[in-house]
Design an enzyme around this catalytic site. Structure first.
Site, short mmCIF file in Angstrom:
data_model
loop_
_atom_site.label_atom_id
_atom_site.label_comp_id
_atom_site.label_asym_id
_atom_site.label_seq_id
_atom_site.Cartn_x
_atom_site.Cartn_y
_atom_site.Cartn_z
N THR A 4 0.84 -1.20 0.00
CA THR A 4 0.00 0.00 0.00
C THR A 4 0.87 1.25 0.00
OG1 THR A 4 -0.10 -0.17 2.41
CG2 THR A 4 -1.92 -1.14 1.19
N ALA A 50 5.88 6.42 8.99
CA ALA A 50 4.68 6.02 8.25
C ALA A 50 4.91 6.40 6.80
CB ALA A 50 3.46 6.71 8.83
N LYS A 51 3.90 6.11 6.01
CA LYS A 51 4.04 6.33 4.58
C LYS A 51 4.39 7.79 4.26
CE LYS A 51 2.92 2.09 3.58
NZ LYS A 51 1.79 1.31 3.98
N ARG A 52 4.00 8.72 5.16
CA ARG A 52 4.26 10.13 4.87
C ARG A 52 5.74 10.50 4.96
NH1 ARG A 52 1.97 9.69 9.69
NH2 ARG A 52 3.11 10.49 11.50
N HIS A 53 6.55 9.63 5.59
CA HIS A 53 7.99 9.93 5.67
C HIS A 53 8.67 9.49 4.39
CE1 HIS A 53 6.96 9.91 9.98
NE2 HIS A 53 7.99 10.70 10.11
#
Ligand code: GLU
Ligand code: ZN
Length: 284
Positions: free
Chosen positions: A17, A254-257
């Site tokens: 994902t 998280a994916k935002r990093h």
């Protein structure tokens, strides 16, 4: 043909994902190291049930990133193996069988609450995503009594006040109290998808996993899963909950990093040797 000393079988279970970041890398590297140190086998499982968020480039991405990191595996969606298929989206009949087993044993009930967290149950609840303890509003419901066409999920009834204990291979003894630390949890969503907890346990049993290596943010999920093992009459694996990687302000990755995704680090010229060396020192 049980010998009483099953070979170590570990697994890497990425969810396609997003691209893998440093936190995933550390967990997967640890799982790989433990399997290789034990002379065991390692399974790569593609946790691709979250169909709204899964993208093919993320599957190609984790294969490429894990190889770049220097990891290898013995069974997986790319190389096959005796317990195939290794992609969760191809294992639906298997999950349906496990659901039927839970139903037959009276462990689950239909829940008609339509909350956002029912939809999010397909993904593992990492730190910060834990849902509030479910108040048990639907506990008394029976499938036969629901009006035709009612949308419902299946929820597992936890033994209120019952303690679930296990010895983590890194953190030592752990105890969770059902009904306090977590409540009745979703095992099957109303849109026909199994929840993370059910899919994960079904596969870890079917793939004969002897040790699960995951991040410490999933400790409470491990406790829930132990209740599923109990209900299914299956022997649980051992557990090793690895340290979480945080950013410089202590926030879990998280994916935002995006700057800490493996591909960004690779593009910046960082090497896998450099990344793994730090974990090596920390793990001894
Ligand atoms: N695919 C799951 C995740 O990445 C696996 C978690 C687990 O180790 O059970 O969150
Ligand atoms: Zn409900």
């Amino acid at each position: 043909m049980s010998t009483g000393h099953p070979t170590y079988r570990g697994r890497l279970a990425p969810s396609p994902t997003g691209f893998l970041h440093l936190g995933h890398a550390r967990t997967f590297w640890t799982a790989w190291r433990r399997a290789r140190a034990a002379g065991g086998r390692l399974v790569l499982r593609n946790d691709d049930l979250d169909r709204d968020r899964v993208r093919p480039e993320f599957i190609r991405g984790f294969l490429e990133d894990l190889r770049w990191l220097g990891l290898d595996w013995d069974e997986g969606p790319d190389c096959g193996g005796p317990l195939r298929p290794y992609s969760q989206s191809e294992r639906m009949s298997h999950y349906a069988t496990v659901l039927a087993q839970l139903r037959a044993g009276g462990w689950i009930y239909p829940c008609t609450c339509s909350r956002r967290d029912i939809l999010s149950a397909v993904a593992a609840p990492h730190a910060g995503d834990e849902e509030p303890v479910y108040p048990g509003s639907c506990r008394g419901r029976k499938l036969e009594e629901l009006p035709a066409g009612t949308r419902f999920s299946w929820r597992f009834r936890v033994p209120d006040g019952g303690s679930v204990g296990f010895t983590d291979a890194r953190l030592g003894p752990q105890v969770f109290v059902a009904g306090r630390d977590f409540g009745d949890f979703i095992v099957w969503r109303h849109d026909g998808l199994p929840a993370y907890q059910l899919a994960c346990v079904s596969d870890d049993i079917a793939m004969q996993i002897t040790e699960v290596v995951r991040g410490a943010d999933l400790l409470a999920s491990t406790a829930r899963q132990l209740l599923l093992y109990r209900a299914l009459g299956a022997e649980p694996p051992g557990f090793f909950h690895g340290p979480l990687v945080t950013d410089e302000s202590g926030v879990r990755l998280a994916k935002r990093h995006e700057s800490l995704s493996l591909r960004a680090l690779r593009a910046q010229g960082r090497t896998p040797e450099e990344l793994c060396a730090g974990w090596e020192c920390a793990s001894v």
